[in-house]
Design a protein around this motif. Structure first.
Motif, PDB file in Angstrom:
ATOM      1  N   GLN A  17       4.621 -19.853  -6.575  1.00 33.69           N
ATOM      2  CA  GLN A  17       4.105 -19.194  -5.374  1.00 33.69           C
ATOM      3  C   GLN A  17       2.591 -19.359  -5.309  1.00 33.69           C
ATOM      4  OE1 GLN A  17       5.734 -15.257  -4.106  1.00 33.69           O
ATOM      5  NE2 GLN A  17       3.683 -14.559  -4.630  1.00 33.69           N
ATOM      6  N   HIS A  18       2.089 -19.827  -4.163  1.00 35.33           N
ATOM      7  CA  HIS A  18       0.661 -20.075  -4.006  1.00 35.33           C
ATOM      8  C   HIS A  18      -0.081 -18.905  -3.368  1.00 35.33           C
ATOM      9  CE1 HIS A  18       1.017 -24.248  -5.272  1.00 35.33           C
ATOM     10  NE2 HIS A  18       2.099 -24.336  -4.507  1.00 35.33           N
ATOM     11  N   LEU A  19       0.587 -18.161  -2.492  1.00 30.24           N
ATOM     12  CA  LEU A  19      -0.035 -17.007  -1.852  1.00 30.24           C
ATOM     13  C   LEU A  19      -0.081 -15.863  -2.855  1.00 30.24           C
ATOM     14  CD1 LEU A  19      -1.169 -15.799   0.784  1.00 30.24           C
ATOM     15  CD2 LEU A  19       1.174 -15.107   1.360  1.00 30.24           C
ATOM     16  N   VAL A  20      -1.265 -15.385  -3.151  1.00 34.35           N
ATOM     17  CA  VAL A  20      -1.434 -14.367  -4.188  1.00 34.35           C
ATOM     18  C   VAL A  20      -0.596 -13.131  -3.866  1.00 34.35           C
ATOM     19  CG1 VAL A  20      -3.081 -12.849  -5.338  1.00 34.35           C
ATOM     20  CG2 VAL A  20      -3.743 -15.193  -4.752  1.00 34.35           C
ATOM     21  N   CYS A  21       0.282 -12.781  -4.768  1.00 35.79           N
ATOM     22  CA  CYS A  21       1.189 -11.643  -4.610  1.00 35.79           C
ATOM     23  C   CYS A  21       2.114 -11.778  -3.398  1.00 35.79           C
ATOM     24  CB  CYS A  21       0.422 -10.329  -4.514  1.00 35.79           C
ATOM     25  SG  CYS A  21      -0.580  -9.948  -5.961  1.00 35.79           S
ATOM     26  N   SER A  44      -2.689  -8.999   2.518  1.00 35.31           N
ATOM     27  CA  SER A  44      -3.192  -7.629   2.609  1.00 35.31           C
ATOM     28  C   SER A  44      -2.227  -6.732   1.851  1.00 35.31           C
ATOM     29  CB  SER A  44      -3.284  -7.179   4.072  1.00 35.31           C
ATOM     30  OG  SER A  44      -3.650  -5.808   4.150  1.00 35.31           O
ATOM     31  N   GLY A  45      -2.777  -5.898   0.973  1.00 37.29           N
ATOM     32  CA  GLY A  45      -1.928  -5.077   0.120  1.00 37.29           C
ATOM     33  C   GLY A  45      -1.001  -4.153   0.878  1.00 37.29           C
ATOM     34  N   GLY A  46      -1.403  -3.727   2.067  1.00 36.35           N
ATOM     35  CA  GLY A  46      -0.594  -2.802   2.843  1.00 36.35           C
ATOM     36  C   GLY A  46       0.733  -3.385   3.307  1.00 36.35           C
TER      37      GLY A  46
END
Length: 410
Positions: A2-6, A10-12
């Protein structure tokens, strides 16, 4: 890999898997979102309140399409900038001067910079547990942080940012006894990110008067609440006249746009270059087209009917849980509210911390989702209504609340 962090930017946006499947939106129209399997859900998060007119409002979408066809990003001034500013200023009383930005965080940051330039002071005061953007300067004392409860003897501070207890007039008086270098106080019409905590009658007026008496400016952060209770600023509806205001979300109906508003006298600080602003995408044609179109649609919204529908839904939530022997309550308004476990909604952040029930809100989210309703996954999450939540969408939402309530006793 996975390249997109997490998996999110946006954490929300984080929501848990349900039955082993991740939730991914494939389409959004009106009051609904569809997942990648084609299942339709009533949307109650609405871009965290941004899509007040519902997803892909036809008037706004058409205006955006036309702007794109003419060129999305010239390096020069274009007529839509003034047209969008005029349409926005027509709704904000004496705050008739506009600077466009790309996010609410940027707007609050520029408001603070402006206040410092105008007053020659450095300190900015924000509400403890309030959210005024994610820039370091004000990303302090947010809901969930240890500082937000203000339980220590000394007033929490970080750099030039100080915290103030929401709905506490005595603490406001103490603040100005402690510090004479306050440039501005950032106020909110409602503590949305702490669970839609309503302001006490007269509190905003008291703090505003106190600030001005001590030479500080009043910044009203209306990125979330602006245009949600009526076609204008919530503060004006509440009888408060800020020196500066920040708006976003509803003014572009999902397009990345925000604005700083002020009186001609104060905003002259930009004209004589006491304050600088820059930004490649500030006031771009797509954003300005969205603002101008959104203002025209907002003028047609039946806010009374919308609020009535929301208040009815709030009552239904309480009654649905009462039928299974559980006490819940709600806080906020018909167009944006939080559901709490217990009989009484909190009136300040300390009470919110005491009454917060992460297990309850997590289970409520999951059960609503099983029954075709998507909501924010947060202890202090909000439920939003758009102007396009029609009878069918509201009934599906109400039915999902019934099923969710029943799941707590099954």
């Amino acid at each position: 890999m996975q390249h997109l962090v997490c998996g999110i930017s946006s954490g929300g946006r984080a929501v848990p898997d349900l039955d082993g499947r991740r939730f991914l939106v494939a389409n959004a129209q009106g009051p609904y979102v569809w997942d990648d399997l084609g299942r339709r859900y009533v949307d109650t998060a609405l871009g965290f309140g941004a899509t007040f007119l519902g997803h892909t409002d036809p008037v706004v979408t058409d205006a955006i399409r036309k702007a794109l066809e003419k060129g999305s990003m010239p390096a020069y001034a274009h007529a839509l900038e003034e047209e969008a500013a005029a349409s926005l200023a027509a709704h904000t009383q004496d705050l008739t001067k506009v600077v466009f930005l790309n996010s609410g965080s940027e707007a609050v940051h520029l408001a603070c910079r402006t206040a410092r330039a105008l007053t020659g002071r450095q300190k900015i005061v924000k509400m403890a547990a309030g959210y005024d953007g994610w820039f370091d300067e004000v990303a302090f004392g947010n809901a969930g942080s240890s500082e937000a409860t203000m339980s220590m003897n000394n007033r929490p501070s970080k750099g030039d940012t100080l915290l103030l207890r929401f709905n506490d007039c005595q603490d406001a008086e103490l603040l100005f006894q402690e510090c004479d270098d306050i440039a501005a106080i950032v106020l909110e019409p409602m503590m949305a990110n702490a669970g839609c905590i309503l302001v006490d009658p007269g509190y905003l007026q008291f703090v505003s008067s106190l600030a001005r008496r001590h030479g500080a400016l009043v910044i009203m952060d209306e990125v979330l609440m602006g245009f949600r209770r009526h076609a204008g600023l919530a503060s004006h509806l509440m009888g408060v006249n800020p020196d500066l205001a920040t708006v976003g979300k509803a003014i572009g109906n999902g397009v990345a746009v925000a604005a700083l508003l002020g009186t001609p006298e104060l905003m002259s600080a930009f004209e004589d270059q006491r304050v600088n602003r820059a930004g490649t995408y500030n006031g771009n044609p797509v954003a300005c087209a969205a603002v101008k179109a959104a203002m025209s649609v907002l003028d047609e919204v039946d806010y009374t009917a919308l609020n009535t529908a929301g208040e009815s839904l709030r009552r239904h939530a309480v009654e649905a849980f009462a039928r299974v022997g559980m006490d819940v309550c709600t806080s906020g308004y018909g167009t944006v509210f939080t559901i709490w476990r217990g009989k009484d909604a909190p009136s300040n952040y300390r009470e919110a911390v005491q009454r917060a029930d992460a297990d309850f809100t997590a289970k409520l989210h999951m059960e609503l989702r099983r029954n075709g309703v998507m909501s924010m996954y947060s202890t202090y999450g909000r439920h939003y209504l758009s102007s396009r939540h029609d009878d069918d969408a509201l009934q599906q939402w109400a039915d999902a609340l019934e099923h969710a309530a029943q799941s707590f006793v099954d």
